[in-house]
Design a protein around this motif. Structure first.
Motif, short mmCIF file in Angstrom:
data_model
loop_
_atom_site.label_atom_id
_atom_site.label_comp_id
_atom_site.label_asym_id
_atom_site.label_seq_id
_atom_site.Cartn_x
_atom_site.Cartn_y
_atom_site.Cartn_z
N PHE A 141 30.32 32.57 44.18
CA PHE A 141 30.74 33.86 44.62
C PHE A 141 29.19 34.77 44.25
O PHE A 141 29.53 35.66 43.39
N PRO A 142 27.77 34.70 44.74
CA PRO A 142 26.74 34.84 43.97
C PRO A 142 26.76 36.77 44.53
O PRO A 142 26.08 37.08 43.50
N THR A 143 27.17 37.11 45.14
CA THR A 143 27.49 38.11 46.01
C THR A 143 28.67 38.95 45.76
O THR A 143 29.81 37.93 45.91
N PHE A 144 28.39 40.45 45.62
CA PHE A 144 29.39 41.28 46.69
C PHE A 144 29.16 41.86 47.67
O PHE A 144 28.37 43.13 47.50
N LEU A 145 30.68 43.05 48.07
CA LEU A 145 30.49 43.81 49.00
C LEU A 145 31.23 45.19 48.46
O LEU A 145 31.32 45.04 47.82
N GLN A 194 20.91 44.19 49.95
CA GLN A 194 20.85 43.79 50.85
C GLN A 194 21.96 44.72 51.45
O GLN A 194 23.18 45.19 50.92
N GLN A 195 21.97 44.93 53.49
CA GLN A 195 22.79 45.57 53.95
C GLN A 195 23.35 44.87 54.98
O GLN A 195 23.31 43.42 55.42
N VAL A 196 24.53 44.72 54.87
CA VAL A 196 25.52 43.94 56.45
C VAL A 196 25.03 44.25 57.92
O VAL A 196 25.42 45.63 57.81
N GLU A 197 24.38 43.77 58.32
CA GLU A 197 24.38 44.07 59.61
C GLU A 197 25.06 43.04 61.03
O GLU A 197 25.66 41.86 60.61
N LEU A 198 25.48 44.20 61.56
CA LEU A 198 26.28 43.21 63.10
C LEU A 198 25.43 43.85 63.80
O LEU A 198 26.05 44.52 65.42
N SER A 199 25.06 42.98 64.67
CA SER A 199 24.03 42.65 66.36
C SER A 199 23.43 43.77 66.52
O SER A 199 23.15 44.95 66.89
N GLY A 200 22.59 44.64 65.19
CA GLY A 200 21.34 44.85 64.79
C GLY A 200 22.33 46.48 64.56
O GLY A 200 22.05 47.61 64.17
N GLY A 224 27.21 47.63 51.08
CA GLY A 224 25.49 46.85 50.78
C GLY A 224 26.80 45.42 49.95
O GLY A 224 27.01 44.96 49.64
N ILE A 225 25.23 44.29 49.94
CA ILE A 225 25.46 43.51 49.26
C ILE A 225 25.04 43.41 47.57
O ILE A 225 23.86 44.18 47.77
N VAL A 226 25.60 43.28 46.79
CA VAL A 226 25.70 43.36 45.76
C VAL A 226 24.96 41.94 44.57
O VAL A 226 26.03 41.11 44.84
N THR A 227 23.81 41.50 44.67
CA THR A 227 24.11 40.11 43.35
C THR A 227 24.26 40.16 41.95
O THR A 227 23.84 41.50 41.98
N HIS A 228 24.67 39.66 41.85
CA HIS A 228 25.78 39.53 40.19
C HIS A 228 24.36 39.58 39.14
O HIS A 228 23.12 39.11 39.61
#
Length: 282
Positions: free
Chosen positions: A172-176, A217-223, A229-233
């Motif tokens: 799981f290289p990233t978490f939310l 990163q950020q999470v988007e759905l249909s724009g 937020g997406i956090v890289t370990h």
């Protein structure tokens, strides 16, 4: 508390920016790490999200150092940071994640603010402290190019871990994190600084202070932005830094996106005129 990670990371976190031809500017966040060379020489390393540098087309960017006068007054003192030699990037990119690292010659007074590499989480850190969904973490950055004050300090915000499981990072290289992500936040440190947390299986408490990772990163759905937020370990920050000591240099491979239904890297382009010093309303 023996030490305050929040204050130490605030001092180590810097704004990165580059003006664009249309009057806007690309803005990101980075933080400084102290990691000596293999032969023991002092070395200061800037880490950020790889896409921050990728979206800066010119050979140089500005790194937002801050200096303190003898009277104790802070002022913004950005310096030029060369990030390309012609078309050749001077940073290294992690081969599979959105993480970049570059050696910098920071002013001596600012190099002292760099945090030790040992403060970054290890593979077993999350399990060691029994961390999981609902735990609060903090993040530093420059959302939409804003700083906390005219001295250019980053803005501190917080959010709760919003995914499970968190480990192992190799799986799981990233978490939310329940956290609104804006252009300018990319590359900022995400960390935990709890003064008293019960030890697993014990009634005793312990300090829990470590850098968990980097906002990428950020999470988007249909724009639509979902304010996640997406956090890289931190594991991958460590690996990117280690690549600096590879004799032949690392492969420059585009980082792979996190495996979520729909994601988007923060655009990090702020549509305002570039100015010489950060203010509250940049």
């Amino acid at each position: 508390m023996a030490w305050d990670l929040s204050v130490d990371l605030i001092q180590a976190t810097v704004q990165l920016e580059q003006p664009l031809a249309d009057g806007s500017r690309t803005v990101g966040t980075g933080f400084l790490i102290e990691d000596p060379t293999p032969d023991g020489r002092p070395r200061t390393i800037l880490v950020t999200a790889a896409h921050v540098f990728d979206r800066m087309p010119s050979v140089s960017a500005k790194i937002g150092y801050r200096v303190q006068s003898k009277e104790g007054v802070w002022r913004y003192d950005p310096r030029t940071l060369k990030i390309r030699d012609g078309d050749h990037p001077l940073w290294i990119k992690h081969p599979s994640r959105d993480v970049a690292a570059i050696v910098v010659e920071a002013p001596p007074e600012f190099a002292k603010a760099a945090i030790p590499l040992a403060w970054l989480a290890q593979d077993d850190t999350f399990n060691k402290y029994s961390l999981g969904p609902g735990d609060e973490m903090m993040a530093l950055g420059f959302p939409r190019g804003l700083s906390a004050n005219t001295a250019g300090f980053p803005i501190l915000r917080s959010g709760r871990v919003a995914s499970y499981p968190l480990a192992p990072a190799s799986v799981f290289p990233t978490f939310l994190m329940d956290f609104s992500v804006f252009p300018g936040n990319s590359g900022g440190p995400v960390f935990m600084a709890e003064g008293a947390r019960r030890r697993p299986g014990s009634t005793e408490s312990q300090e829990v202070q470590f850098v968990a990772g980097m906002l990428t990163q950020q999470v988007e759905l249909s724009g639509e932005r979902l304010e996640i937020g997406i956090v890289t370990h931190a594991k991958y920050i460590r690996e990117a830094v280690a690549l600096l000591d590879k004799p032949s240099g690392p492969p420059l491979i585009q980082a792979a996106p996190a495996k979520l239904p729909s994601t988007a890297a923060a655009q990090d382009v702020v549509a305002v005129q570039a100015v010489a010093a950060p203010g509250f309303n940049r």
